[in-house]
Design a protein around this motif. Structure first.
Motif: not given
Length: 172
Positions: A19-20, A65-71, A84-86, A98-102
């Motif tokens: 994805k990145v 579960f979890g999450g990922f952020s480039t920020e 964060d678009e990614d 699940y992609d970020v939509i906002k």
């Protein structure tokens, strides 16, 4: 003991890498709740100002579960949204991302809470071994095109382990 097995970790790394569009060189464990503490301040001391963080969570009802952020996370300001678009949230149990939509509300930095993805899609409370954390039943900031929400299986849950890993990418 790690939250996930090698197959699950490889899946997460492969998805994030694709994805990145970068090759992941190494993961560094920067925070583990059972050894570093379950307080928001403990999470922020270890994770603030670090970019490219994977958050992994296991709960009292066996969900992962979890999450990922480039920020980076930041506890200097009471409440700070980071774009964060990614960013992604994911279920380890059913291998879904699940992609970020906002993207303007990808993560919420707050000194009185652990990691928050979206507008509460994942919200980790302070003293989270004793205080329940929450997941939204319907996503607002991340796509949810199926019935797998909330990620925790319940609106409220107790964290049994939370780990944060920093990603280093290969320089090409």
């Amino acid at each position: 003991r790690l939250i996930i097995d090698n197959q699950q970790l490889k899946f997460i790394i492969d998805v994030i890498s694709s994805k990145v569009k970068k090759t992941i060189k190494k993961l560094y464990l920067c925070y583990r709740a059972t050894s570093d503490g379950d307080k928001a301040i403990s999470f922020h001391e270890k994770c603030d100002r670090l970019k490219n963080i994977i958050i992994l969570i296991s709960t009292n009802n066996g969900k992962k579960f979890g999450g990922f952020s480039t920020e980076s996370w930041d506890s200097k300001i009471q409440e700070l949204w980071k774009r964060d678009e990614d960013a992604y949230i994911f279920s380890i149990d059913n291998f879904k991302f699940y992609d970020v939509i906002k993207p303007e509300k990808a993560i919420l930095c707050h000194k009185d809470f652990g990691p928050i993805f979206g507008n509460g899609e994942i919200l980790i409370n302070d003293n989270f071994f004793l205080n329940p954390s929450t997941c939204l039943e319907k996503n607002e900031c991340y796509e949810s095109n199926d019935n797998s929400f909330p990620l925790s299986g319940l609106k409220e849950f107790y964290v049994t382990q939370l780990e944060a890993y920093k990603i280093d990418y290969c320089n090409h």
